[in-house]
Write a protein that holds these residues in place. Structure first.
Motif, PDB file in Angstrom:
ATOM      1  N   LEU A  74       0.840  -1.199   0.000  1.00  0.00           N
ATOM      2  CA  LEU A  74       0.000   0.000   0.000  1.00  0.00           C
ATOM      3  C   LEU A  74       0.872   1.244   0.000  1.00  0.00           C
ATOM      4  N   GLU A  75       0.326   2.292  -0.605  1.00  0.00           N
ATOM      5  CA  GLU A  75       1.053   3.568  -0.604  1.00  0.00           C
ATOM      6  C   GLU A  75       0.056   4.658  -0.171  1.00  0.00           C
ATOM      7  N   TRP A  76       0.492   5.529   0.749  1.00  0.00           N
ATOM      8  CA  TRP A  76      -0.417   6.568   1.248  1.00  0.00           C
ATOM      9  C   TRP A  76      -0.356   7.781   0.319  1.00  0.00           C
ATOM     10  N   GLU A  77      -1.394   7.972  -0.458  1.00  0.00           N
ATOM     11  CA  GLU A  77      -1.387   9.057  -1.448  1.00  0.00           C
ATOM     12  C   GLU A  77      -2.263  10.240  -1.041  1.00  0.00           C
ATOM     13  N   GLY A  78      -3.285   9.978  -0.217  1.00  0.00           N
ATOM     14  CA  GLY A  78      -4.195  11.089   0.062  1.00  0.00           C
ATOM     15  C   GLY A  78      -4.929  10.976   1.378  1.00  0.00           C
ATOM     16  N   LEU A  79      -5.443  12.125   1.814  1.00  0.00           N
ATOM     17  CA  LEU A  79      -6.248  12.212   3.030  1.00  0.00           C
ATOM     18  C   LEU A  79      -7.367  13.190   2.725  1.00  0.00           C
ATOM     19  N   PHE A  80      -8.612  12.816   3.054  1.00  0.00           N
ATOM     20  CA  PHE A  80      -9.696  13.745   2.734  1.00  0.00           C
ATOM     21  C   PHE A  80     -10.909  13.585   3.623  1.00  0.00           C
ATOM     22  N   THR A  81     -11.773  14.590   3.503  1.00  0.00           N
ATOM     23  CA  THR A  81     -13.076  14.524   4.143  1.00  0.00           C
ATOM     24  C   THR A  81     -14.103  15.148   3.199  1.00  0.00           C
ATOM     25  N   PRO A  92       0.208  13.046   3.293  1.00  0.00           N
ATOM     26  CA  PRO A  92       0.425  12.430   1.973  1.00  0.00           C
ATOM     27  C   PRO A  92       0.471  13.501   0.879  1.00  0.00           C
ATOM     28  N   ARG A  93       0.641  13.048  -0.347  1.00  0.00           N
ATOM     29  CA  ARG A  93       0.737  13.941  -1.518  1.00  0.00           C
ATOM     30  C   ARG A  93      -0.500  14.841  -1.648  1.00  0.00           C
ATOM     31  N   TYR A  94      -1.686  14.287  -1.455  1.00  0.00           N
ATOM     32  CA  TYR A  94      -2.928  15.059  -1.620  1.00  0.00           C
ATOM     33  C   TYR A  94      -3.705  15.136  -0.314  1.00  0.00           C
ATOM     34  N   VAL A  95      -4.062  16.369   0.053  1.00  0.00           N
ATOM     35  CA  VAL A  95      -5.014  16.584   1.146  1.00  0.00           C
ATOM     36  C   VAL A  95      -6.153  17.380   0.527  1.00  0.00           C
ATOM     37  N   HIS A  96      -7.394  16.859   0.655  1.00  0.00           N
ATOM     38  CA  HIS A  96      -8.481  17.522  -0.073  1.00  0.00           C
ATOM     39  C   HIS A  96      -9.793  17.448   0.692  1.00  0.00           C
ATOM     40  N   VAL A  97     -10.474  18.579   0.735  1.00  0.00           N
ATOM     41  CA  VAL A  97     -11.730  18.646   1.496  1.00  0.00           C
ATOM     42  C   VAL A  97     -12.869  19.278   0.693  1.00  0.00           C
ATOM     43  N   SER A  98     -12.542  19.871  -0.463  1.00  0.00           N
ATOM     44  CA  SER A  98     -13.534  20.741  -1.118  1.00  0.00           C
ATOM     45  C   SER A  98     -14.289  20.069  -2.247  1.00  0.00           C
ATOM     46  N   ASN A  99     -15.612  20.021  -2.098  1.00  0.00           N
ATOM     47  CA  ASN A  99     -16.486  19.793  -3.245  1.00  0.00           C
ATOM     48  C   ASN A  99     -16.721  21.169  -3.891  1.00  0.00           C
ATOM     49  N   SER A 100     -17.622  21.256  -4.860  1.00  0.00           N
ATOM     50  CA  SER A 100     -17.831  22.554  -5.530  1.00  0.00           C
ATOM     51  C   SER A 100     -18.220  23.638  -4.528  1.00  0.00           C
ATOM     52  N   ALA A 101     -19.179  23.319  -3.647  1.00  0.00           N
ATOM     53  CA  ALA A 101     -19.702  24.348  -2.743  1.00  0.00           C
ATOM     54  C   ALA A 101     -18.620  24.850  -1.795  1.00  0.00           C
ATOM     55  N   THR A 102     -17.801  23.940  -1.277  1.00  0.00           N
ATOM     56  CA  THR A 102     -16.722  24.381  -0.381  1.00  0.00           C
ATOM     57  C   THR A 102     -15.724  25.236  -1.160  1.00  0.00           C
ATOM     58  N   ALA A 103     -15.402  24.799  -2.374  1.00  0.00           N
ATOM     59  CA  ALA A 103     -14.454  25.580  -3.187  1.00  0.00           C
ATOM     60  C   ALA A 103     -15.013  26.974  -3.483  1.00  0.00           C
ATOM     61  N   LEU A 104     -16.303  27.057  -3.743  1.00  0.00           N
ATOM     62  CA  LEU A 104     -16.882  28.351  -4.136  1.00  0.00           C
ATOM     63  C   LEU A 104     -17.100  29.280  -2.949  1.00  0.00           C
ATOM     64  N   TRP A 105     -17.560  28.741  -1.835  1.00  0.00           N
ATOM     65  CA  TRP A 105     -18.024  29.612  -0.755  1.00  0.00           C
ATOM     66  C   TRP A 105     -17.208  29.548   0.527  1.00  0.00           C
ATOM     67  N   HIS A 106     -16.111  28.774   0.517  1.00  0.00           N
ATOM     68  CA  HIS A 106     -15.275  28.676   1.721  1.00  0.00           C
ATOM     69  C   HIS A 106     -13.810  28.812   1.315  1.00  0.00           C
ATOM     70  N   ASP A 107     -13.466  30.043   0.954  1.00  0.00           N
ATOM     71  CA  ASP A 107     -12.116  30.294   0.430  1.00  0.00           C
ATOM     72  C   ASP A 107     -11.015  29.906   1.403  1.00  0.00           C
ATOM     73  N   GLU A 108     -11.340  29.988   2.705  1.00  0.00           N
ATOM     74  CA  GLU A 108     -10.309  29.790   3.724  1.00  0.00           C
ATOM     75  C   GLU A 108      -9.905  28.319   3.854  1.00  0.00           C
ATOM     76  N   THR A 109     -10.468  27.489   3.005  1.00  0.00           N
ATOM     77  CA  THR A 109     -10.355  26.058   3.263  1.00  0.00           C
ATOM     78  C   THR A 109      -8.946  25.490   3.057  1.00  0.00           C
ATOM     79  N   ILE A 110      -8.810  24.263   3.485  1.00  0.00           N
ATOM     80  CA  ILE A 110      -7.515  23.591   3.620  1.00  0.00           C
ATOM     81  C   ILE A 110      -7.238  22.686   2.402  1.00  0.00           C
ATOM     82  N   GLY A 111      -6.015  22.210   2.321  1.00  0.00           N
ATOM     83  CA  GLY A 111      -5.698  21.180   1.339  1.00  0.00           C
ATOM     84  C   GLY A 111      -5.036  21.723   0.081  1.00  0.00           C
ATOM     85  N   ASN A 112      -4.605  20.779  -0.770  1.00  0.00           N
ATOM     86  CA  ASN A 112      -3.901  21.172  -1.994  1.00  0.00           C
ATOM     87  C   ASN A 112      -4.570  20.608  -3.244  1.00  0.00           C
TER      88      ASN A 112
END
Ligand code: PLP
Length: 372
Positions: free
Chosen positions: A162-169, A200-220
């Motif tokens: 296994l390889e740890w590539e990402g972490l998300f919610t 890991p390489r990718y940390v991601h939390v944003s669906n469209s709504a988070t990306a559009l209306w929560h600029d302060e959000t985390i991840g790459n």
């Protein structure tokens, strides 16, 4: 499944709209933050492969799908970008995931351990790339505590296969104006991040709504879905941050036009009786295409005129009341612009008492998709 190429009903997909919606979002992202296009469910009914092509042209650098077969479809179409399956795959599909270089979500220790044990026994050469899913309040899949995530990360680090590539919610209320619960989920995810000594390489939390209306959000990386298709994730609740361009039009033609006298029943169950002599048009689309019986009463556009659907929607046809005679073959717009008027996917969702996501995904496979 048969696609009905030989009838005048079709969904016209404007790839340029998808490309521009993606490009507009990519332009807003901070340096180094990537956009993965969410093309699950056949690109929300728009066509996965064509949507993926349009998204790449706009700057998408990877994809999210919901199951293994959707990932394989993209690989077979020649996409080499990272593809994340947003779900745990069945154990007997793990080898296919490795063979097609598809990244897989892990949400429980049991799944992770069983997957590792199966891969250990196989002779596969590549490790399986894993994104750990933290359940911060969606109650769907995912590890429920920061400790569980930490343990899972440690397990992967020890594993050969296994390889740890990402972490998300995933946020459940990012499309609402009240951000109390969104903030709670964010805090919980921050607790997860604090527990980990490396990421890991990718940390991601944003669906469209988070990306559009929560600029302060985390991840790459962001997982950009419905907005890419030009649909406001919140429906009517929140204003668009930039104009989203709807990518899908649904059109058909009048296949019969007749003047009926007063007192004639229209459709099954005689639920509409002409109150006076009326021009009636028949259109070849029905509930077998995902255009449901609840669409009775909804108005379609003919030459810029709103024309009410009268009588019950049949399996393959429906009838509308025309203001005058129109020739057979006249264009009918069910979703999209017609002269100076427009019917949006949201209008259809409002009629059905649902969300536009469901309308887009519910358009039947037998409706041909034409790409422009
Ligand atoms: N991420 C996950 C885990 C999802 O389940 C979805 C869609 O259901 C998305 C991202 C994309 O969401 P949206 O279409 O609202 O952008």
């Amino acid at each position: 499944m048969v696609v009905a190429w030989h009838r005048p009903t079709k969904a016209v997909i404007h790839k340029k709209a998808i490309t521009e919606n993606v490009a507009n979002e990519v332009a807003r992202l901070p340096q180094g933050k990537e956009l993965f296009a969410v093309v699950k469910a056949n690109g929300y009914g728009h066509g996965a492969v064509e949507t993926a092509e349009a998204a790449v042209a706009g700057g998408a650098s990877g994809f999210c799908v919901s199951n293994l077969d959707e990932g394989v479809e993209l690989r077979e179409a020649g996409f080499t970008q990272p593809i994340l399956i947003l779900n745990m795959v069945p154990y007997d599909a793990l080898a296919l995931a490795v063979a097609h270089d598809l990244s897989v979500t892990a949400g429980t220790r049991e799944w992770l351990q069983a997957a590792a044990a199966i891969l250990e026994e196989s002779k596969l050469e590549m490790p399986l790339s894993i994104h750990l899913k933290a359940d911060t309040g969606m109650g769907r899949i995912g590890f429920c505590t920061p400790e569980e995530v930490k343990e899972a990360a440690a397990f992967i680090r020890e594993s050969r296969v296994l390889e740890w590539e990402g972490l998300f919610t995933h946020f459940s209320t990012a499309d609402q104006s009240d951000d109390t619960y969104w903030n709670l989920q964010k805090e919980r995810f921050m607790e997860v991040l604090k527990k980990l000594s490396e990421l890991p390489r990718y940390v991601h939390v944003s669906n469209s709504a988070t990306a559009l209306w929560h600029d302060e959000t985390i991840g790459n990386m962001i997982r950009y879905g419905v907005a890419m298709y030009g649909l406001n994730p919140s429906g009517h609740a929140l204003p668009e941050v930039y104009p989203l361009q709807p990518a899908l039009e649904l059109v058909s033609e009048l296949i019969q036009v007749k003047k009926l006298p007063a007192g004639e029943g229209i459709g099954y169950g005689e639920t509409y009786i002409t109150p006076e002599a009326e021009w009636i048009g028949t259109i070849p689309i029905g509930y077998a295409d995902g255009w449901l019986r609840k669409m009775q009463g909804f108005s379609l556009l003919v030459e810029g005129n709103y024309c009410e659907t009268i009588g019950r929607v049949c399996m393959d046809q429906l009838m509308i009341r025309l203001p005058q005679e129109f020739p057979v073959g006249t264009k009918v717009t069910l979703i999209g612009k017609n002269a100076d008027k427009e019917i949006t996917m949201q209008d259809v969702a409002d009629q059905l008492g649902t969300i536009h996501y469901e309308v887009a995904c519910g358009l039947g496979q037998r409706i041909p998709r034409e790409y422009q």
